[in-house]
Design an enzyme around this catalytic site. Structure first.
Site, PDB file in Angstrom:
ATOM      1  CB  CYS A 161    -110.034 -67.395  15.751  1.00 56.57           C
ATOM      2  SG  CYS A 161    -108.432 -66.575  15.666  1.00 56.57           S
ATOM      3  CG  ASP A 207    -107.363 -64.830  13.006  1.00 53.47           C
ATOM      4  OD1 ASP A 207    -108.128 -65.237  12.122  1.00 53.47           O
ATOM      5  OD2 ASP A 207    -107.674 -63.935  13.823  1.00 53.47           O
ATOM      6  CB  CYS A 231    -111.313 -61.817  11.319  1.00 50.68           C
ATOM      7  SG  CYS A 231    -110.394 -61.250  12.769  1.00 50.68           S
ATOM      8  CB  CYS A 246    -106.974 -59.530  16.204  1.00 42.94           C
ATOM      9  SG  CYS A 246    -108.341 -60.581  15.682  1.00 42.94           S
TER      10      CYS A 246
END
Length: 167
Positions: A69, A71, A95, A138
């Site tokens: 993603c 991150d 995000c 996350c």
């Protein structure tokens, strides 16, 4: 001065990201409704953003990323002479859930010993923030960042080979 500008920029970005131009200002758009209010709170008001001196012997730095993603999370801890985490900072590119996970992680590690901080699990972070399954990575990043920072701190506490031989 820069912090005030960053705060205004973050609020403006939040407004743009969280509000649809077709809806009344007080009504959140569909993507914002998918985030729990705890995620939105940590995203709009992140705790402990910043950096510590990575060259300091009592500071551990963890830098982790999720290629899937994009991150990237940097989490730092500062430990006192008794082994208690007295400060924590983070910088995250990602995000809202990644930023919220980082922010919460820094809050949770403060005041804990190094060993206690190792017990913080991604499932606890995800549960606290009410993350949906698609955002669990996350909270995994946050746990990995904590572990990486603790490992870096512990590595710095080991005597260097040259120092060990002199004693």
């Amino acid at each position: 001065m820069a912090a005030a500008g960053a705060g205004r920029l973050r609020r403006a970005a939040s407004t743009l990201l969280l509000r649809s131009p077709r809806l009344p200002a007080r009504e959140l758009s569909a993507p914002a409704r998918l985030y729990h209010k705890k995620v939105v709170d940590h995203y709009e008001n992140p705790r402990n953003v910043g950096s510590l001196d990575k060259t300091s012997k009592n500071v551990g730095t963890g830098l982790v990323g999720a290629p899937a993603c994009g991150d990237v999370m940097k989490l730092q801890i500062q430990v006192d002479e008794k082994g208690k985490i007295v400060d924590a900072r983070f910088k995250t590119f990602g995000c809202g859930s990644a930023i919220a996970s980082s922010s919460l992680a820094t809050e949770w590690v403060k005041g804990k010993t190094v060993e206690e901080a190792l017990n913080i699990k991604n499932t606890d972070i995800a549960k606290e923030l009410c993350l949906p399954p698609v955002k669990l990575h996350c909270s995994m990043l946050a746990e990995d960042a904590i572990k990486a920072a603790l490992a870096d701190y512990k590595l710095k506490q080991e005597p260097k080979k040259g120092e060990a031989e002199k004693k």
